[in-house]
Design a protein around this motif. Structure first.
Motif, PDB file in Angstrom:
ATOM      1  N   ILE A 211       0.792  -1.267   0.172  1.00  0.00           N
ATOM      2  CA  ILE A 211       0.107   0.090   0.027  1.00  0.00           C
ATOM      3  C   ILE A 211       0.858   1.293   0.027  1.00  0.00           C
ATOM      4  O   ILE A 211       0.481   2.202  -0.759  1.00  0.00           O
ATOM      5  CB  ILE A 211      -0.892  -0.141   1.116  1.00  0.00           C
ATOM      6  N   LYS A 212       2.141   1.038   0.556  1.00  0.00           N
ATOM      7  CA  LYS A 212       3.183   2.387   0.894  1.00  0.00           C
ATOM      8  C   LYS A 212       3.660   2.643  -0.891  1.00  0.00           C
ATOM      9  O   LYS A 212       3.785   3.780  -1.235  1.00  0.00           O
ATOM     10  CB  LYS A 212       4.217   1.812   1.269  1.00  0.00           C
ATOM     11  N   ASP A 213       3.616   1.394  -1.596  1.00  0.00           N
ATOM     12  CA  ASP A 213       3.880   1.665  -3.074  1.00  0.00           C
ATOM     13  C   ASP A 213       2.860   2.273  -3.692  1.00  0.00           C
ATOM     14  O   ASP A 213       3.194   3.159  -4.481  1.00  0.00           O
ATOM     15  CB  ASP A 213       4.277   0.368  -3.665  1.00  0.00           C
ATOM     16  N   ILE A 214       1.848   2.147  -3.594  1.00  0.00           N
ATOM     17  CA  ILE A 214       0.693   2.467  -4.240  1.00  0.00           C
ATOM     18  C   ILE A 214       0.604   4.291  -3.847  1.00  0.00           C
ATOM     19  O   ILE A 214       0.280   5.092  -4.765  1.00  0.00           O
ATOM     20  CB  ILE A 214      -0.708   2.068  -3.761  1.00  0.00           C
ATOM     21  N   SER A 215       0.822   4.385  -2.378  1.00  0.00           N
ATOM     22  CA  SER A 215       1.013   5.834  -1.949  1.00  0.00           C
ATOM     23  C   SER A 215       2.001   6.625  -3.018  1.00  0.00           C
ATOM     24  O   SER A 215       1.734   7.778  -3.041  1.00  0.00           O
ATOM     25  CB  SER A 215       1.320   5.977  -0.582  1.00  0.00           C
ATOM     26  N   LYS A 216       3.069   5.918  -3.007  1.00  0.00           N
ATOM     27  CA  LYS A 216       4.069   6.633  -3.907  1.00  0.00           C
ATOM     28  C   LYS A 216       3.621   7.194  -5.075  1.00  0.00           C
ATOM     29  O   LYS A 216       4.167   8.142  -5.797  1.00  0.00           O
ATOM     30  CB  LYS A 216       5.129   5.637  -3.981  1.00  0.00           C
ATOM     31  N   GLU A 217       2.938   6.212  -5.825  1.00  0.00           N
ATOM     32  CA  GLU A 217       2.588   6.557  -7.117  1.00  0.00           C
ATOM     33  C   GLU A 217       1.425   7.594  -7.281  1.00  0.00           C
ATOM     34  O   GLU A 217       1.296   8.319  -8.406  1.00  0.00           O
ATOM     35  CB  GLU A 217       2.208   5.352  -8.010  1.00  0.00           C
ATOM     36  N   CYS A 218       0.478   7.687  -6.339  1.00  0.00           N
ATOM     37  CA  CYS A 218      -0.661   8.296  -6.393  1.00  0.00           C
ATOM     38  C   CYS A 218      -0.596   9.416  -5.478  1.00  0.00           C
ATOM     39  O   CYS A 218      -1.537  10.246  -5.590  1.00  0.00           O
ATOM     40  CB  CYS A 218      -2.041   7.380  -6.120  1.00  0.00           C
TER      41      CYS A 218
END
Ligand code: F6R
Length: 365
Positions: A211-218
């Motif tokens: 979920i942290k990776d998704i946050s990095k992208e969005c």
């Protein structure tokens, strides 16, 4: 005190399996498939025969009330109304014999909730509290109540208190249903499944890095939508509130079908839209809502069930949660949304435990 976590909010998110175990402990009778809520036992007759419930609170607690409305209506077949405490206190609500008010509050000190309770009591309603802080003003003012038992919540953004509020309202709804009309098999199944929720939450917490990776992208986008249906419509509202509070991103939570009545105009290229699209919640309908967002260039972050392959082609980002009874789904679906808000805020370098302009308890109007 932080026990190795970087923030209280993260600690409290990760505490949820234990906190909910404590909340449920001793309350689920796994031999007789009953629910035992000592604090309201004296009123059980009155609750069983109640004609109408009014659920009230503010902010996150109000979202828990909305989940409670779906639960009590579905499981106990009882009329329920949900109202913001700040509105209820200034309305002229109709309180007849057989009206029971349930006030939900983590702190037990929220001024509007307290004022609403006092007004309803004056008009003769029985008022129950669903409160975390033991001995707080609301706990003392209500006629009876059920404590959350999740320990102190220090992060300003409510996390473990929300899931516990939902868990307590779930227990109340199951027990009320059992006394009224739910058949034994359904009651047993709900209690058995509720007992497994802490472990299931534990599994979902493992997705934190993903979920942290998704946050990095969005996380650089300033406008988000959160969409869900049925039991997960309130979960969508809660996801949006978490993001607003700590990352200062503008987010709107909606019942997914309402999107086309206006908010769809907001969607532009790359706008994140978080969908709770589990198998239970009107799946086919929500798929068509997802298609509408994608057709306009929105980026879809989808919370879906494990094993759902069909969903893959609709998702820019996919977060999987285990299959649970739809009545229990908000308890599980809330977790990735808490993590999403947390990681977005941290990546923006913000103080997640003390967001600007907010206090832990709102004791003024
Ligand atoms: C959200 C949040 C607030 C509170 C609201 C009610 O994360 O913390 O929206 O939920 O102020 O507070 P309590 O539950 O203490 O009455």
């Amino acid at each position: 005190e932080l026990g190795g976590y970087e923030h209280y909010m993260l600690k409290e998110i990760f505490e949820q399996p234990d906190a909910l175990s404590t909340c449920l402990k001793g309350r689920l009778d796994m031999n007789n498939y009953k629910i035992i809520l000592g604090g309201i036992e004296n009123l059980s007759r009155q609750l069983t025969t109640a004609k109408r419930f009014i659920l009230t609170g503010c902010g996150t607690a109000w979202h828990a009330c909305l989940v409670g409305e779906y639960l009590m209506e579905r499981l106990a077949r009882t009329p329920v109304e949900v109202e913001y405490a700040s509105e209820l206190r200034y309305r002229n609500p109709i309180i007849e014999e057989g009206t029971v008010v349930i006030a939900v509050s983590q702190s037990g000190e929220t001024a509007d909730t307290l004022a609403a309770i006092e007004m309803c009591k004056e008009r003769g309603a029985t008022v129950l509290g669903v409160v975390n802080v033991v001995g707080s003003t609301i706990a003392r003012t209500t006629d009876a109540g059920v404590y959350l038992r999740v320990g102190p919540e220090i992060g300003v953004a409510s996390t473990k208190a929300f899931t516990a509020q939902v868990a307590v309202l779930t227990m109340m709804a199951i027990e009320l249903g059992r006394r009224r009309h739910l058949d034994n098999a359904r009651t047993e199944q709900l209690i058995t499944d509720l007992n497994k929720i802490p472990n299931i939450i534990n599994d979902v917490l493992k997705y934190s890095d993903m979920i942290k990776d998704i946050s990095k992208e969005c996380g650089d986008r300033e406008n988000w939508l959160f969409l869900g249906r049925g039991y997960n419509y309130p979960t969508a509202l809660e996801g949006a509130l978490k993001l607003k509070e700590i990352s200062y991103i503008h987010a709107e939570g909606l019942p997914a079908a309402e999107m086309k009545h206006g908010p769809i105009a907001l969607i532009n290229d790359g706008m994140p839209a978080v969908f709770i699209a589990t198998r239970c919640s009107n799946y086919d309908k929500i798929i068509s809502n997802i298609e509408e967002v994608r057709a306009r260039g929105g980026k879809t972050i989808i919370i879906a069930n494990e094993g759902d392959e069909e969903i893959e082609r609709y998702a820019d980002y996919l977060i999987r949660i285990p299959n649970v009874d739809d009545a229990l789904e908000p308890l599980v679906a809330a977790i990735p949304l808490q993590l999403l808000a947390y990681h977005c805020a941290v990546l923006r370098g913000l103080d997640v435990d003390k967001p600007r302009n907010l206090a832990k308890s709102v004791t003024v109007e």
